[in-house]
Design a protein around this motif. Structure first.
Motif, mmCIF file in Angstrom:
data_model
loop_
_atom_site.group_PDB
_atom_site.id
_atom_site.type_symbol
_atom_site.label_atom_id
_atom_site.label_comp_id
_atom_site.label_asym_id
_atom_site.label_seq_id
_atom_site.Cartn_x
_atom_site.Cartn_y
_atom_site.Cartn_z
ATOM 1 N N GLY A 158 0.830 -1.209 0.000
ATOM 2 C CA GLY A 158 0.000 0.000 0.000
ATOM 3 C C GLY A 158 0.862 1.256 0.000
ATOM 4 N N LEU A 159 1.883 1.262 0.851
ATOM 5 C CA LEU A 159 2.781 2.415 0.913
ATOM 6 C C LEU A 159 3.481 2.632 -0.422
ATOM 7 C CD1 LEU A 159 4.498 2.048 4.410
ATOM 8 C CD2 LEU A 159 3.222 4.025 3.599
ATOM 9 N N SER A 160 3.935 1.529 -1.034
ATOM 10 C CA SER A 160 4.623 1.665 -2.326
ATOM 11 C C SER A 160 3.694 2.272 -3.364
ATOM 12 C CB SER A 160 5.105 0.313 -2.837
ATOM 13 O OG SER A 160 5.658 -0.438 -1.818
ATOM 14 N N ALA A 161 2.431 1.811 -3.360
ATOM 15 C CA ALA A 161 1.478 2.354 -4.327
ATOM 16 C C ALA A 161 1.268 3.843 -4.077
ATOM 17 C CB ALA A 161 0.150 1.603 -4.230
ATOM 18 N N ALA A 162 1.159 4.221 -2.797
ATOM 19 C CA ALA A 162 0.941 5.635 -2.480
ATOM 20 C C ALA A 162 2.108 6.483 -2.996
ATOM 21 C CB ALA A 162 0.785 5.808 -0.971
ATOM 22 N N PHE A 163 3.334 6.015 -2.753
ATOM 23 C CA PHE A 163 4.495 6.795 -3.182
ATOM 24 C C PHE A 163 4.620 6.808 -4.705
ATOM 25 C CE2 PHE A 163 7.084 8.345 0.367
ATOM 26 C CZ PHE A 163 6.326 7.869 1.418
ATOM 27 N N THR A 164 4.283 5.681 -5.350
ATOM 28 C CA THR A 164 4.330 5.658 -6.815
ATOM 29 C C THR A 164 3.317 6.649 -7.381
ATOM 30 O OG1 THR A 164 4.908 3.327 -6.649
ATOM 31 C CG2 THR A 164 4.246 4.130 -8.814
ATOM 32 N N GLY A 165 2.143 6.706 -6.748
ATOM 33 C CA GLY A 165 1.111 7.651 -7.192
ATOM 34 C C GLY A 165 1.605 9.084 -7.129
ATOM 35 N N VAL A 166 2.270 9.428 -6.030
ATOM 36 C CA VAL A 166 2.780 10.796 -5.905
ATOM 37 C C VAL A 166 3.870 11.046 -6.949
ATOM 38 C CG1 VAL A 166 3.904 12.459 -4.375
ATOM 39 C CG2 VAL A 166 2.227 10.868 -3.449
ATOM 40 N N LEU A 167 4.727 10.037 -7.170
ATOM 41 C CA LEU A 167 5.798 10.174 -8.158
ATOM 42 C C LEU A 167 5.223 10.521 -9.526
ATOM 43 C CD1 LEU A 167 8.927 9.597 -8.883
ATOM 44 C CD2 LEU A 167 8.043 7.436 -9.747
ATOM 45 N N GLU B 125 2.329 11.627 -10.083
ATOM 46 C CA GLU B 125 1.271 12.622 -9.926
ATOM 47 C C GLU B 125 -0.038 12.094 -10.480
ATOM 48 O OE1 GLU B 125 2.492 16.615 -10.857
ATOM 49 O OE2 GLU B 125 4.510 16.296 -10.050
ATOM 50 N N THR B 126 -0.293 10.807 -10.211
ATOM 51 C CA THR B 126 -1.543 10.150 -10.603
ATOM 52 C C THR B 126 -2.286 9.861 -9.309
ATOM 53 O OG1 THR B 126 -0.312 9.122 -12.383
ATOM 54 C CG2 THR B 126 -2.505 8.239 -11.937
ATOM 55 N N TRP B 127 -3.262 10.735 -9.014
ATOM 56 C CA TRP B 127 -3.744 10.765 -7.633
ATOM 57 C C TRP B 127 -4.591 9.574 -7.266
ATOM 58 C CZ3 TRP B 127 -0.270 13.301 -5.599
ATOM 59 C CH2 TRP B 127 0.314 14.381 -6.269
ATOM 60 N N TRP B 128 -5.272 8.935 -8.268
ATOM 61 C CA TRP B 128 -6.081 7.782 -7.873
ATOM 62 C C TRP B 128 -5.192 6.646 -7.379
ATOM 63 C CZ3 TRP B 128 -5.525 3.049 -10.184
ATOM 64 C CH2 TRP B 128 -4.911 3.022 -11.441
ATOM 65 N N ILE B 129 -3.989 6.525 -7.932
ATOM 66 C CA ILE B 129 -3.074 5.490 -7.435
ATOM 67 C C ILE B 129 -2.643 5.822 -6.002
ATOM 68 C CG2 ILE B 129 -0.852 4.344 -7.779
ATOM 69 C CD1 ILE B 129 -1.029 4.852 -10.697
ATOM 70 N N ALA B 130 -2.309 7.092 -5.779
ATOM 71 C CA ALA B 130 -1.851 7.502 -4.444
ATOM 72 C C ALA B 130 -2.946 7.261 -3.411
ATOM 73 C CB ALA B 130 -1.444 8.974 -4.465
ATOM 74 N N ILE B 131 -4.192 7.631 -3.772
ATOM 75 C CA ILE B 131 -5.289 7.484 -2.808
ATOM 76 C C ILE B 131 -5.590 6.004 -2.565
ATOM 77 C CG2 ILE B 131 -7.749 7.929 -2.452
ATOM 78 C CD1 ILE B 131 -7.208 10.631 -3.958
ATOM 79 N N SER B 132 -5.567 5.200 -3.640
ATOM 80 C CA SER B 132 -5.781 3.754 -3.446
ATOM 81 C C SER B 132 -4.718 3.194 -2.516
ATOM 82 C CB SER B 132 -5.713 2.990 -4.768
ATOM 83 O OG SER B 132 -6.404 3.668 -5.764
ATOM 84 N N GLY B 133 -3.488 3.637 -2.701
ATOM 85 C CA GLY B 133 -2.404 3.160 -1.842
ATOM 86 C C GLY B 133 -2.677 3.494 -0.382
ATOM 87 N N CYS B 134 -3.090 4.740 -0.129
ATOM 88 C CA CYS B 134 -3.381 5.151 1.254
ATOM 89 C C CYS B 134 -4.515 4.308 1.826
ATOM 90 C CB CYS B 134 -3.760 6.620 1.303
ATOM 91 S SG CYS B 134 -2.368 7.692 0.942
ATOM 92 N N LEU B 135 -5.564 4.085 1.028
ATOM 93 C CA LEU B 135 -6.678 3.255 1.516
ATOM 94 C C LEU B 135 -6.184 1.836 1.803
ATOM 95 C CD1 LEU B 135 -9.571 4.494 -0.813
ATOM 96 C CD2 LEU B 135 -9.147 5.058 1.589
ATOM 97 N N GLY B 136 -5.288 1.350 0.939
ATOM 98 C CA GLY B 136 -4.718 0.021 1.165
ATOM 99 C C GLY B 136 -3.965 -0.047 2.489
ATOM 100 N N VAL B 137 -3.226 1.012 2.778
ATOM 101 C CA VAL B 137 -2.483 1.043 4.050
ATOM 102 C C VAL B 137 -3.459 1.003 5.215
ATOM 103 C CG1 VAL B 137 -1.016 2.461 5.520
ATOM 104 C CG2 VAL B 137 -0.491 2.238 3.097
ATOM 105 N N ILE B 138 -4.519 1.824 5.124
ATOM 106 C CA ILE B 138 -5.490 1.872 6.222
ATOM 107 C C ILE B 138 -6.149 0.505 6.406
ATOM 108 C CG2 ILE B 138 -7.684 2.884 6.957
ATOM 109 C CD1 ILE B 138 -6.736 5.482 5.534
#
Lengths: 634, 196
Positions: A594-603, A605-618
């Protein structure tokens, strides 16, 4: 050293069977991905870090091939910049620190007489996040946009105007992600050493290796936030248009330098302290006597960690700071040589007053002492501001920090490999190959890095891709490149030695070298539960003092009734509680993904990936803390 | 002979300062360093500014709402502290009520901060200049911590009274008090010192 005829307590076969039922893990892929055993995680750290070491080494060889001759064209300037940046990032962040964490993970619970780390799942998470951040940063190589502003990534070169690709974003995000792993790992070490020591292991009986790991972990807690903050501010500036480091809008690039070195110099000690712990362990075992000046060594470790925070400006002597601050930091940078000298003298005294056995591990330690003293002396030279300003950004600096980092950390790491490989694998390494490896590395190292002092004094700047002939640098550069090949050959010999001995090495037995700490009282490799009977401790060299425990120190016993380990009080190590340790779990791996997805999303700048990653972490953290078996910690 | 040796099962729940408390303590320490450096960076950029602070004709912050926010957040620590005491006395219902009271005050704080943002954004944004960047980074970072603290408190309220494991409330309370103390530093640096 007391020897007694009393039989040490042993566990009944039924109790061992119960332990096995509670602790044994399968070896299939699912069990591998869910394991929380500190020994498996430790080995994983060591193997992963060693692979990164080889990768970083290849990058160094590419640079040396390019610099072997003037006006050479082996790699282009863009790739060359990426090579030296990734070489530094890899060696500092992906090799040395995690490699030493690997030793710590494997050894700390064994040395303090515990069955696992305080937070086994966090330990697994820490490894997965480390692996993820390494792969994250190296994925940049495949898109041809690796970080290329050096390992300290100075502003304003890193502003959007001057670095347009993804390279700098990989750097800032990758190191922030890695920082999560390192922080979690450090907290885990601190709590483990504070709370899980065997009854009787008072503060004054903690093995020096564990003191070193503890000092390192405390330094991480205080130093790493500076790097994390610097990188978060850089991400905000690059991806969101904030202003921190850009002078045109009122920011200040020197802020980056302060934050970076406020982390960067303590990081030298974060790297060096665990290496010191390895050296103390190897010296005590090799000299067959307790280390001379235990309190001085433990104290020097802590003092080095502390003063290390007051010297960062010596990396910035040529920036143009006020004279007063230069004076203060020059003084602090001189003072820090004192605890290091105390350590060196204590080690030498131990060897002189003991009866040393010159195995490969001790050879590496002696090599370390020689190289570290050379690196330390050139370090004190930098404390003199005028000299520092003269050689700043020259090859003299490159020479110095390789003596400190390669000599001061990599040689101890190799000593540690030769010392503990038999414990981890149950097999001995070849001593013959070990001696070859050591001499190749020692000669190769000095042939590579000593001439760099000269190159620096002759004015060769660091980080240049090529140079014109006739500046007096040609033959020295060729010598350096030849040395690096010898050095690489030495590393390779140990690599082959490790692989071959894993299959064909002589059986090691529980204690091949007569070690002084508790890990040598377990079989090689230790069972998943480490100790059949939980040990008690009544001296600094418990493996040499095994006898009937004093009556007030009743052993916690076998604890066969579950996944259990004892907890003790922080100062006196009096028994306090019995803890139910968590079992294997998927949640650490899922959290890391989840964390990796969040950071990849920010890298990207594709926000749905970043948000999915954060939800995955939660979601993973919620599953992590779902109520489990009665009494089990999470 | 100690009592521990005779035990075969876990006794984790009896520890007032268990492993979780230690870990949270270390985490809070690390976070404290992070916030300190963030504020040091703020003062550093301020010191590099030739003219007045805030720059570019931005008016100094109005103190009334932030003072109210400070009161609300500081007040929220009291019920959280009482909740820990109540749990120690075995009064689960009271402990849960106190945690929820603390959380309610936390929500009020977040609401006040949101409205403060809306008003501020008319005058400057993070992209305006280093002052704006720092203002929103510091307060935003603290706000994020409040939100995480709220999630932890709600989770703690849900799980209070389960005696199966180590006590959680002292660990959560430690985090919440920390977030409170950080706000006092933020309030002093970003509001008091600028407005006075």
């Amino acid at each position: 050293v007391t020897a007694t005829a009393a039989e040490p307590a042993t566990a009944a076969p039924t109790e061992v069977a119960a332990l096995s039922e509670h602790w044994a893990e399968r070896l299939d892929i699912c069990a591998t991905l869910t394991s929380v055993d500190h020994k498996r995680i430790g080995v994983r750290y060591l193997v992963t870090a060693f692979v990164f070491f080889l990768v970083g080494g290849v990058e160094a060889l590419v640079m040396r091939a390019q610099l072997a001759q003037p006006a050479n064209d082996v790699v282009g300037p863009e790739l060359y910049n990426q090579m030296f940046s990734m070489h530094g990032i890899t060696m500092i962040f992906l090799f040395i620190t995690p490699m030493l964490s690997g030793f710590g993970n494997y050894l700390v619970p064994l040395m303090i007489g515990a069955r696992d780390m305080a937070f086994p799942r966090l330990n697994a998470l820490s490894y997965w996040v480390y692996l993820a951040s390494g792969l994250f940063m190296y994925s940049s190589l495949f898109v041809g946009q690796s970080p290329d502003a050096g390992w300290f990534n100075y502003s304003p070169l890193t502003a959007n105007d001057y670095s347009q690709g993804l390279g700098i974003d990989y750097y800032a995000l990758g190191l922030t992600l890695l920082g999560i792993s390192t922080t979690i790992g450090a907290i885990n070490f601190i709590v483990t050493i504070a709370k899980l020591r065997a009854p009787g292991m008072t503060l004054a009986r903690i093995p020096l290796f564990c003191w070193a790991i503890l000092s390192m972990a405390v330094a991480v807690v205080f130093a790493l936030p500076a790097l994390t903050l610097a990188n978060v501010l850089l991400v905000l500036q690059r991806s969101f248009g904030f202003h921190f480091f850009d002078p045109a809008s009122g920011g200040d690039p020197v802020l980056w330098q302060h934050l970076f070195w406020l982390f960067g110099h303590p990081d030298v000690y974060i790297i060096f302290l665990p290496a010191v712990g390895i050296v103390s362990s190897v010296i005590a075992t090799s000299a067959r006597r307790p280390v001379v000046g235990y309190a001085w060594l433990a104290g020097a470790t802590a003092v080095t960690g502390f003063i290390g925070f007051g010297v960062w400006v010596h990396h910035m002597f040529s920036v143009g700071l006020p004279q007063v601050s230069l004076g203060f930091f020059a003084a602090a940078s001189t003072v820090i040589a004192v605890p290091s000298a105390v350590q060196v003298f204590a080690w030498l005294a131990t060897l002189l007053t003991g009866t040393p056995v010159f195995r490969t591990s001790l050879l590496y330690v002696l090599g370390f002492i020689v190289l570290f003293v050379i690196g330390g002396v050139s370090g004190v030279m930098f404390a003199a501001v005028p000299f520092d300003q003269q050689v700043t950004d020259s090859y003299f600096v490159v020479a110095h920090f390789h003596y400190v980092l390669f000599g001061g950390a990599v040689f101890p790491i190799f000593a540690g490999l030769y010392h503990w490989f038999p414990k981890m694998s149950g097999r001995l390494l070849s001593e013959r190959a070990g001696r070859w490896s050591f001499w190749l590395m020692f000669v190769g190292f000095n042939a590579t890095f000593f001439p760099m002092h000269l190159l620096g004094l002759l004015g060769m700047p660091r980080r240049i891709r090529t140079y014109e002939g006739g500046l007096g640098w040609d033959s020295v550069n060729l010598l350096v490149t030849a040395g690096s090949v010898v050095l690489a050959a030495g590393v390779l010999v140990t690599g082959v030695n490790l692989l071959v001995s894993l299959r064909r090495g002589e059986p090691a037995g529980p204690d091949p070298f007569g070690g002084d700490t508790l890990e040598w009282t377990t079989p090689s490799p230790p069972p998943p539960w480490n100790f059949d009977v939980m040990p008690t401790v009544d001296g600094v060299s418990p493996a040499w003092e095994l006898g009937p425990a004093p009556s007030e120190l009743a052993s916690p016993g076998v604890l066969p009734g579950g996944h259990l380990t004892p907890a003790t009080s922080t100062v006196t190590a009096a028994p306090e509680a019995v803890l139910a340790m968590p079992h294997a779990s998927w949640t650490p791996l899922l959290t890391a993904l989840g964390l990796s997805a969040a950071f990849t999303g920010v890298l990207l700048e594709t926000w749905w990936i970043a948000i999915s990653g954060c939800l995955g972490v939660i979601a993973s953290l919620a599953a992590w803390h779902r109520p489990g078996p009665e009494g089990a910690r999470r | 002979m100690t009592a521990v040796a005779a035990l075969s099962g876990p006794t984790d729940g009896r520890q007032t300062r268990g492993l979780g408390w230690w870990a949270m303590g270390m985490f809070v320490l690390s976070e404290a360093v992070l916030f300190s450096l963030l504020l040091v960076s703020y003062f550093y950029l301020w010191s590099r500014q030739a003219g007045r602070w805030p720059p570019d004709g931005i008016s100094p912050p109005d103190l009334s709402w932030p003072t109210l926010m400070t009161g609300v957040l500081v007040a929220s620590s009291i019920p959280v502290h009482l909740a820990v005491k109540a749990e120690e006395d075995g009064d689960v219902a009271r402990a849960r009520g106190m945690v929820l009271t603390g959380a309610a005050l936390g929500f009020v704080f977040v609401g006040l901060q949101a409205s403060e943002y809306v008003r501020t954004a008319h005058e400057f944004t993070p992209r305006t200049n280093p002052y704006g960047s720092m203002f929103f980074t510091v307060t935003g970072f603290h706000g994020l911590h409040v939100c995480i603290g709220l999630a932890l408190l709600l989770w703690g309220a849900l799980r209070t009274g389960r005696t199966d494991r180590a006590r959680r409330l002292p660990v959560l309370a430690l985090y919440w008090h920390f977030v409170d103390v950080v706000w006092l530093a933020v309030f002093t640096s970003l509001y008091l010192l600028v407005a006075l």
